[in-house]
Design an enzyme around this catalytic site. Structure first.
Site, mmCIF file in Angstrom:
data_model
loop_
_atom_site.group_PDB
_atom_site.id
_atom_site.type_symbol
_atom_site.label_atom_id
_atom_site.label_comp_id
_atom_site.label_asym_id
_atom_site.label_seq_id
_atom_site.Cartn_x
_atom_site.Cartn_y
_atom_site.Cartn_z
ATOM 1 N N THR A 350 -28.198 -53.332 24.061
ATOM 2 C CA THR A 350 -28.119 -51.914 23.718
ATOM 3 C C THR A 350 -27.433 -51.698 22.354
ATOM 4 O OG1 THR A 350 -27.798 -51.603 26.058
ATOM 5 C CG2 THR A 350 -27.185 -49.778 24.651
ATOM 6 N N ILE A 351 -27.808 -50.609 21.684
ATOM 7 C CA ILE A 351 -27.074 -50.277 20.445
ATOM 8 C C ILE A 351 -26.427 -48.920 20.634
ATOM 9 C CG2 ILE A 351 -28.491 -51.649 18.872
ATOM 10 C CD1 ILE A 351 -28.821 -47.948 18.496
ATOM 11 N N SER A 368 -31.594 -48.561 23.818
ATOM 12 C CA SER A 368 -31.581 -49.949 24.277
ATOM 13 C C SER A 368 -32.911 -50.423 24.815
ATOM 14 C CB SER A 368 -30.534 -50.095 25.382
ATOM 15 O OG SER A 368 -30.536 -51.390 25.941
ATOM 16 N N MET A 431 -21.404 -50.404 23.883
ATOM 17 C CA MET A 431 -22.644 -50.865 24.491
ATOM 18 C C MET A 431 -22.452 -52.238 25.125
ATOM 19 S SD MET A 431 -23.427 -53.526 22.414
ATOM 20 C CE MET A 431 -25.097 -53.860 22.907
#
Length: 529
Positions: A350-351, A368, A431
């Site tokens: 995920t970002i 993500s 994240m």
């Protein structure tokens, strides 16, 4: 109090913080062009599909919390299961649980619609201008950064273990030389650029109802997938009311289920009681780590038992957040590590990026593919890597999160926000799968209990609850704490930085200036002006 490679970033007019420097620059350019924090967030999110494809892509899902200057708005951009995806179809494939790769793990991607919806409601700039940095970077290429190159190699290793026509396009897209790019190598994708341009010109309609949608559906049909053009056409994002709990005068906000933000709020409720005396003792102590870990385990037990798509199952969100329920669960925390079970609140993973502008708007945004490059399925000629969010479903018919057609799965990605007395403090997030609510808990405590600035709150050593009595801790955790936790029954394991997530924080100061921290475990940057 902790060694850091970075200083807090302070700015007057606006800040963007994320885990890749080029992405932060793209967002900042939108602020300097007169765009809002939402325009900046979308520009950052779109270019992140190019510069950090190891964690997200055009085929991602997304969630957002937006402070418009006076109130908070929530957006759920997660996609739904295809109409033909049922537990029976999964079991017919010889599986007893949801797979982590392939078409059966794919739900409808929500990120392109998220960009369009957020831009329409809160943006000032045209979507074509907002996505222009991402399009140009995909077409011209960029130099891969060090942390991302390591994740890319891991993604290639995972892909090499997969076989089937649905996986074939990954290699020409993400490893055209046959090898993943190393740090400093140039990676470009004209196909990715073309897809982003189509999304920009049509405000994402092409992705859901046009040529791109048909290419996704045709590829699914040709390679054993269940996604159809109708599944894509029916997708909508949802504006939702954020959920919160008050912790020592601060309101901590999360997206409601189907996201797991509820777990962070439950843990905060458990730790608020003065009996634990977190603020009276040092953060780096056995007692501090122990009660945080035990609170998180109790919170996860409830989250994994009850969180599901509220359109399909009744989620007892308010009951789980009730202070009297927290009191009953808090009583279970003693001096020893325990394996935790869910409670009964109903009586009778995920970002990540954040942005803020000079007019008071602030955005907490997460996007993500879930597991690295996601499902491993890449639509040929498009650059679209499809997420594997369907792996978040259960096949247990008695669980509220059981797979059903059109349903949203349990989601790990969660943006967060902090307010006090009805005024914005700012966006934050960490994240990383099931690390996310644990990261939220730790940075909130670092901020409120121990008075750390955003950078210090991210620099601090982290722990992560795994399963049973297993806990992962960073090597920077002191040996006396490790030994003390082991003496209490915790089964501790040392881990490298990657599993502990990547966070960003922006707080608004009383002067009106902004201060940000960016994850020291990543390549990223906080940039302001």
């Amino acid at each position: 109090p902790y060694p850091s490679r970075r200083s807090p970033v302070v700015a007057r007019h606006g800040i963007v913080a994320t885990s890749q420097p080029l992405a932060a620059q793209a967002g900042l350019s939108m602020l300097q062009a007169g765009g809002t924090a939402v325009d900046a967030a979308i520009a950052t999110a779109a270019i992140m599909t190019v510069v950090e494809p190891t964690s997200n892509g055009i085929g991602s899902d997304a969630f957002a919390l937006i402070w418009d200057g006076s109130r908070l708005h929530g957006y759920n951009g997660s996609g739904r299961a295809p109409t033909a995806l049922t537990p029976e179809r999964v079991r017919a494939a010889g599986l007893t649980a949801m797979p982590g790769s392939g078409w059966l793990a794919v739900t409808v991607p929500g990120a392109p619609r998220t960009w369009a919806d957020l831009n329409q409601r809160f943006g000032k700039l045209d979507l074509e201008q907002v996505l222009a940095p991402a399009i140009a970077t995909a077409r011209e290429g960029y130099a891969v950064t060090p942390v991302i190159s390591g994740l890319w190699a891991g993604g290639a290793a995972a892909q090499s273990r997969r076989s089937g026509p649905e996986f074939d396009a990954w290699w020409p897209t993400f490893a055209p030389t046959g090898q993943p790019p190393a740090a400093g190598d140039i990676w470009a994708s004209a196909e990715h650029a073309e897809t982003l341009m189509r999304i920009a010109k049509t405000r994402a309609d092409d992705f859901y109802r046009g040529e791109l949608a048909q290419r996704i559906a045709d590829f699914a049909h040709q390679t054993g997938g269940l996604m159809t053009a109708d599944d894509l056409a029916q997708h909508t994002g949802t504006w939702v009311e954020p959920i919160s709990t008050n912790y020592r005068g601060y309101d901590v906000w999360e997206i409601p289920p189907n996201g797991q933000g509820l777990a962070a709020l439950i843990a905060l409720n458990l730790l608020e009681h003065d009996a634990f005396g977190l603020a009276q003792g040092p953060r780096e102590s056995v007692d501090s780590y122990h009660v945080q870990i035990e609170a998180m385990k109790l919170a996860f037990a409830d989250a994994h038992r009850y969180i599901a798509d509220p359109e399909y199952a009744a989620v007892p969100t308010q009951e789980l957040l009730a202070k009297d329920y927290a009191a009953s669960r808090r009583a279970l925390i003693g001096d020893r590590a325990e394996v935790r079970q869910a409670g009964d609140p109903v009586r009778g993973g995920t970002i990540y990026l954040c942005a803020a502008d000079q007019d008071g708007m602030m955005v907490s945004y997460i996007q993500s593919n879930y597991a690295g490059f996601g499902s491993g399925v890449v639509v040929p000629g498009t650059g679209i890597a499809l997420q594997n969010r369907g792996s978040g479903f259960s096949l247990d018919p008695n669980h509220p999160n059981v797979l059903e057609p059109g349903k949203r799965p349990f989601h790990t990605i969660i943006p967060a926000f902090l307010t006090r007395d009805g005024e914005a403090v700012g966006p934050f997030g960490v994240m990383g799968g099931h690390m996310q609510p644990q990261g939220h808990l730790q940075v909130v405590l670092n901020t409120i209990e121990w008075g750390m600035n955003p950078q210090a709150a991210l620099d601090a050593p982290r722990w992560m609850v795994m399963s049973g009595l297993d806990v992962l801790v960073e090597p920077s955790v002191g040996p006396e704490i490790v030994q003390g936790l082991q003496a209490r029954g915790h089964q501790l394991h040392l881990g490298d930085p990657e599993p502990f997530g990547r966070g960003q924080i922006i707080w608004r100061l009383p002067s009106g200036a902004l201060v940000a921290g960016t994850e020291p475990r990543a390549d990223g940057a906080a940039l302001g002006y």
